[in-house]
Design an enzyme around this catalytic site. Structure first.
Site, PDB file in Angstrom:
ATOM      1  N   GLU A  62     -47.744 -11.605  39.115  1.00  0.00           N
ATOM      2  CA  GLU A  62     -48.679 -11.677  37.978  1.00  0.00           C
ATOM      3  C   GLU A  62     -50.087 -12.055  38.421  1.00  0.00           C
ATOM      4  OE1 GLU A  62     -45.652 -13.040  38.001  1.00  0.00           O
ATOM      5  OE2 GLU A  62     -44.566 -12.315  36.236  1.00  0.00           O
ATOM      6  N   PHE A 124     -35.321 -21.539  27.530  1.00  0.00           N
ATOM      7  CA  PHE A 124     -35.394 -20.832  28.803  1.00  0.00           C
ATOM      8  C   PHE A 124     -36.749 -20.112  28.931  1.00  0.00           C
ATOM      9  CE2 PHE A 124     -34.610 -16.902  31.308  1.00  0.00           C
ATOM     10  CZ  PHE A 124     -34.460 -17.525  32.540  1.00  0.00           C
ATOM     11  N   GLN A 125     -37.411 -20.327  30.037  1.00  0.00           N
ATOM     12  CA  GLN A 125     -38.727 -19.746  30.337  1.00  0.00           C
ATOM     13  C   GLN A 125     -39.782 -20.078  29.285  1.00  0.00           C
ATOM     14  OE1 GLN A 125     -38.037 -15.580  31.456  1.00  0.00           O
ATOM     15  NE2 GLN A 125     -37.862 -16.285  33.586  1.00  0.00           N
ATOM     16  N   LYS A 174     -41.418 -13.906  21.138  1.00  0.00           N
ATOM     17  CA  LYS A 174     -40.687 -12.635  21.232  1.00  0.00           C
ATOM     18  C   LYS A 174     -40.287 -12.074  19.868  1.00  0.00           C
ATOM     19  CE  LYS A 174     -36.911 -10.362  23.628  1.00  0.00           C
ATOM     20  NZ  LYS A 174     -35.827 -10.474  24.603  1.00  0.00           N
ATOM     21  N   MET A 483     -63.252 -20.675  57.451  1.00  0.00           N
ATOM     22  CA  MET A 483     -64.194 -21.574  56.775  1.00  0.00           C
ATOM     23  C   MET A 483     -63.735 -23.031  56.875  1.00  0.00           C
ATOM     24  SD  MET A 483     -67.073 -21.596  55.490  1.00  0.00           S
ATOM     25  CE  MET A 483     -67.818 -20.280  54.567  1.00  0.00           C
TER      26      MET A 483
HETATM   27  C1  LIG Z   1     -56.127 -20.555  46.847  1.00  0.00           C
HETATM   28  C2  LIG Z   1     -57.007 -21.268  47.811  1.00  0.00           C
HETATM   29  N1  LIG Z   1     -56.495 -22.202  48.635  1.00  0.00           N
HETATM   30  C3  LIG Z   1     -57.283 -22.849  49.515  1.00  0.00           C
HETATM   31  C4  LIG Z   1     -58.621 -22.579  49.580  1.00  0.00           C
HETATM   32  C5  LIG Z   1     -59.512 -23.338  50.539  1.00  0.00           C
HETATM   33  N2  LIG Z   1     -60.098 -22.428  51.525  1.00  0.00           N
HETATM   34  C6  LIG Z   1     -61.349 -21.930  51.396  1.00  0.00           C
HETATM   35  S1  LIG Z   1     -61.746 -20.864  52.614  1.00  0.00           S
HETATM   36  C7  LIG Z   1     -60.270 -21.079  53.352  1.00  0.00           C
HETATM   37  C8  LIG Z   1     -59.925 -20.340  54.615  1.00  0.00           C
HETATM   38  C9  LIG Z   1     -59.836 -18.879  54.405  1.00  0.00           C
HETATM   39  O1  LIG Z   1     -59.343 -18.281  55.575  1.00  0.00           O
HETATM   40  P1  LIG Z   1     -59.324 -16.711  55.735  1.00  0.00           P
HETATM   41  O2  LIG Z   1     -58.762 -16.078  54.526  1.00  0.00           O
HETATM   42  O3  LIG Z   1     -58.677 -16.353  57.009  1.00  0.00           O
HETATM   43  O4  LIG Z   1     -60.873 -16.336  55.761  1.00  0.00           O
HETATM   44  P2  LIG Z   1     -61.997 -16.741  56.838  1.00  0.00           P
HETATM   45  O5  LIG Z   1     -62.646 -17.999  56.370  1.00  0.00           O
HETATM   46  O6  LIG Z   1     -61.325 -16.922  58.165  1.00  0.00           O
HETATM   47  O7  LIG Z   1     -62.935 -15.594  56.831  1.00  0.00           O
HETATM   48  C10 LIG Z   1     -59.468 -21.986  52.644  1.00  0.00           C
HETATM   49  C11 LIG Z   1     -58.106 -22.407  53.055  1.00  0.00           C
HETATM   50  C12 LIG Z   1     -59.113 -21.608  48.675  1.00  0.00           C
HETATM   51  N3  LIG Z   1     -60.406 -21.284  48.624  1.00  0.00           N
HETATM   52  N4  LIG Z   1     -58.295 -20.951  47.839  1.00  0.00           N
END
Ligand SMILES: Cc1ncc(C[n+]2csc(CCOP(=O)(O)OP(=O)(O)O)c2C)c(N)n1
Length: 571
Positions: A62, A124-125, A174, A483
C-alpha cells in the site's frame, strides 16, 4: 434512473449500492487510474471495479500505491486516488499521507473499515485510521450512511484539489459499501467552514509594488506554490520586467528555468552559495509559494536579517509561521503575480547587486573533484541530464543522491521533478516514478535512487513489468546510507554506526527475477553505453551504478548554522 422531487426541484437519481456509488463518483471526477491493494473490507468496492470503467493499478504494497498516487498528482496537478483495505492496509498508507500533507499534494484516499456494527470493538483488521490520519490529512471523513457517499466524495475531491492541495481520506465501513441508497452527484459543494482565499487583496499587492520600487537588493524565492498554481509564466514575466534574480526551494525546482542568467540555483542546506548569500544579504525577499522551512532558512536568527519580507501564499497559516512577514499577500500565486505585473512601478537601480551575484555565480559554482578512479555520483546526474536532454521526469528517493539530483540536474520546465521534500521519505522514488509514468506515458521517467532507499520499496519492480512501464531506474549505489554516513563523518568523528551496506543484493539478478533488464555500470563510458541502451527500449531498465562510496554533498549549511555560513564552497 428515476426522477424524484426534492426541495421543489427535480433531480436525476439512481438507486445504487455504496460500492457502485464509489465507482460512479470516481468516474464523475474523471479519475483516470486508481492505485490500490485489495482486502476484506474493500472487497465490495473491488467487485464493483471488476465491471470495469476505471483502470486500477495493483502495487505490491500500500505504501507503493500512495507514493505512486503522489507521483501522479505531482506531474498532473490532479488528485491521485488510492484504495487500501482496513487495518494494516490503512496503516501502510500513513507515511504517504504525511508525505503528501507536508508537500501539499492532492490525494483522495479510500480506506475500507470494519462493519459499522463492530466499530470500536477491536474487530478483525480494525484500525482507528480516522484518528491516526487526522493530523496528517487536509481533511478526513468516515461514512456513516450510504446516502452521504456522493456528497462526501464530491467534497473530498474539492478539498483535496482547491486552495493549498492536500490528502483527503474517506474511511468506509464495509456494510456501507453493500447497502443501497439514492445516488445523486448533482448537488454543488456547500462547505461554509472551508474558506478559500484565492483572489489577492489589491491593496496588499500595491504595497508589494511599492516595496519593489525601493529595493536595491531584491531576490525572489520561488517554491512549490508556483508550480501548484501554474504561475511559471507569470514568474518569468516578473523577472523579465524587474530583473530580480530567482532562487528555488528544493520543491520549487522547475518553476524557473535553470539556465536563465538570473537563476541563482537552489537555496538551503545544500543550495548554492550564491542563492544563500543572496537571501542573506537581500534587502527584500519575495517569497512566492514557499514555506520557509528549516532546511531552507538555516538558523532563523540569521535569516533575512537585513530584509523586508514579502510572502505570497494561498495558505494564510503560512504567513509569519517561521519568518516575520512585512508584506503578506494571501491568494493564488498566478493571480497575485498577474495583479503585481499590472501594478509594477519603475524598480530601483539594482545593477551593482546583480553584478555582485553574477560574479558570485561564476566564482562559486557547484563543484566536485574527479579522482580519475571512481565514478562520481555528481557526474552520473550530469550524464542523466545530458543523455535525456534534460527532458525527463526525474524522481528520487531521499539522501545524497537526491541532493545531487537537485543540484546537478538543471530543471528547465515545471513538473519534471518529483521528490519527497518535507518528510524526506526513503522508498518514495520507485513508486513515485510509477505514478509519473502512468501520468505521462510518452515521457521518459528516470528514477534516481539510493541503494538503501530502493531496498525499502523494490517490490514495486513487479509493477514496472506487469504494466509495461518503461521507467529507467538509475541506482546510485554507494554501498552505504550515504547521507547518514556523511553526517557521521562530519559530526560523529567518523563513527559509521549502521550506515555502511557492504552486503548488497545482486541487483542484476534481482531485476532478472522480476523480468527486468539490468546492468552494472562502473564508469562514465559504461554508463553512456548502458543508459543509451536503456533509453532506446520501451521497457523498464535498471542500472546498478557503482559510484564513489565516501563522497559528500557540498556545499552545506551545518545544523544550527546561518544561511551565510556554508562549508565546502568551491575554493
Ligand atoms: C523512511 C526513512 N528512514 C530513514 C531515513 C533517514 N535517512 C535519510 S537519508 C538516509 C540514507 C539514504 O541512503 P541511500 O538510500 O542509499 O541514499 P544515499 O544517501 O546513499 O544517496 C537515511 C537512512 C529516511 N529519510 N527515511
Amino acid at each position: 434512473m428515476s426522477t424524484v422531487e426534492e426541495s421543489g426541484t427535480k433531480v436525476a437519481q439512481k438507486l445504487l449500492t455504496g460500492s457502485r456509488m464509489i465507482v460512479e463518483a470516481l468516474k464523475e471526477e474523471k479519475v483516470e487510474v486508481i492505485f490500490g491493494y485489495p482486502g476484506g473490507a474493500v472487497l465490495n468496492i473491488y467487485d464493483a471495479l471488476y465491471d470495469g470503467g476505471i483502470p486500477h493499478l495493483l502495487t505490491r504494497h500500500e505504501q507503493g500505491a500512495i507514493h505512486a498516487a503522489e507521483g501522479y498528482a505531482r506531474v498532473t496537478g490532479r488528485p491521485g486516488v488510492v484504495i487500501a483495505t482496513s487495518g494494516p492496509g490503512a496503516t501502510n498508507i500513513v507515511t504517504g499521507l504525511a508525505d503528501a500533507m507536508i508537500d501539499s499534494l492532492p490525494l483522495v484516499v479510500i480506506t475500507g473499515q470494519v462493519n459499522s456494527q463492530v466499530l470500536g470493538s477491536d474487530a478483525f483488521q480494525e484500525a482507528p485510521i480516522l484518528g491516526i490520519s487526522m493530523p496528517i490529512t487536509k481533511h478526513n471523513f468516515q461514512v456513516q450512511d450510504v446516502k452521504e457517499l456522493p456528497r462526501i466524495f464530491k467534497e473530498a475531491f474539492h478539498i483535496a484539489s482547491t486552495g493549498r492541495p492536500g490528502p483527503v481520506l474517506i474511511d468506509i465501513p464495509k456494510d456501507i459499501t453493500a447497502t443501497s441508497g439514492i445516488y445523486d452527484y448533482s448537488k454543488d459543494v456547500h462547505l461554509p467552514g472551508y474558506k478559500l482565499q484565492t483572489e489577492p487583496d489589491p491593496q496588499a499587492v500595491k504595497k508589494v509594488a511599492q516595496a519593489l520600487k525601493k529595493a536595491e537588493k531584491p531576490v525572489i524565492l520561488a517554491g512549490a506554490g508556483v508550480l501548484h498554481s501554474k504561475a511559471t509564466n507569470e514568474l518569468k514575466e516578473l523577472v523579465a520586467k524587474t530583473t530580480i534574480p530567482v532562487a528555488n526551494t528544493l520543491l520549487g525546482l522547475g518553476s524557473f528555468p535553470a539556465d536563465h542568467p538570473l537563476f541563482l540555483g537552489m537555496a538551503g542546506m545544500h543550495g548554492t552559495y550564491t542563492a544563500n548569500m543572496a537571501l542573506y544579504q537581500a534587502d527584500l525577499i519575495i517569497n512566492i509559494g514557499a514555506r520557509f522551512d528549516d532546511r531552507l532558512t538555516g538558523n532563523l536568527e540569521e535569516f533575512a536579517k537585513f530584509a523586508k519580507v514579502v510572502h505570497f501564499d494561498i495558505d494564510p497559516s503560512e504567513i509569519g509561521k517561521n519568518v516575520p512577514t512585512d508584506y503578506p499577500v494571501i491568494g493564488d500565486a498566478a493571480k497575485s503575480l498577474q495583479l503585481l505585473l499590472k501594478e509594477l512601478p519603475e524598480t530601483a537601480d539594482t545593477s551593482s547587486w546583480l553584478e555582485q551575484l553574477l560574479q558570485s555565480k561564476e566564482d562559486y559554482p557547484l563543484w566536485y573533484v574527479e579522482d580519475g578512479e571512481t565514478f562520481k555520483p555528481q557526474k552520473l546526474v550530469e550524464l542523466v541530464h545530458e543523455l535525456t536532454k534534460g527532458e525527463a521526469i526525474v524522481t528520487t528517493d531521499v539522501g545524497q543522491h537526491q541532493m545531487w539530483a537537485a543540484q546537478f540536474h538543471g530543471f528547465q520546465k515545471p513538473d519534471r521533478w518529483v521528490t519527497s521534500g518535507g518528510l524526506g521519505t526513503m522508498g518514495f522514488g520507485l513508486p513515485a516514478a510509477i505514478g509519473a509514468q502512468v501520468a505521462e506515458p510518452p515521457s521518459t521517467v528516470v528514477a534516481v535512487l539510493g541503494d538503501a532507499g530502493f531496498q525499502m520499496t523494490l517490490q514495486e519492480l513487479a509493477v514496472l513489468k506487469e504494466y509495461k512501464l518503461p521507467v529507467k531506474v538509475v541506482l546510485v549505489n554507494n554501498q552505504s546510507m550515504g547521507m547518514v554516513r556523511q553526517w557521521q563523518q562530519l559530526f560523529y568523528k567518523e563513527r559509521y554506526s549502521e550506515s555502511l551496506l557492504p552486503n548488497q543484493p545482486d541487483y542484476v539478478k534481482l531485476s532478472d527475477a522480476f523480468g527486468i533488464k539490468a546492468a552494472v555500470v562502473e564508469n562514465e563510458a559504461e554508463f553512456r553505453t548502458a543508459f543509451a541502451a536503456a533509453l532506446a527500449t520501451d521497457e523498464p531498465y535498471l542500472l546498478d551504478c557503482r559510484v564513489t562510496q565516501k563522497e559528500n554533498v557540498y556545499p552545506m549549511i551545518a545544523p544550527g548554522k546561518g544561511i551565510q555560513q556554508m562549508e565546502g564552497v568551491k575554493p
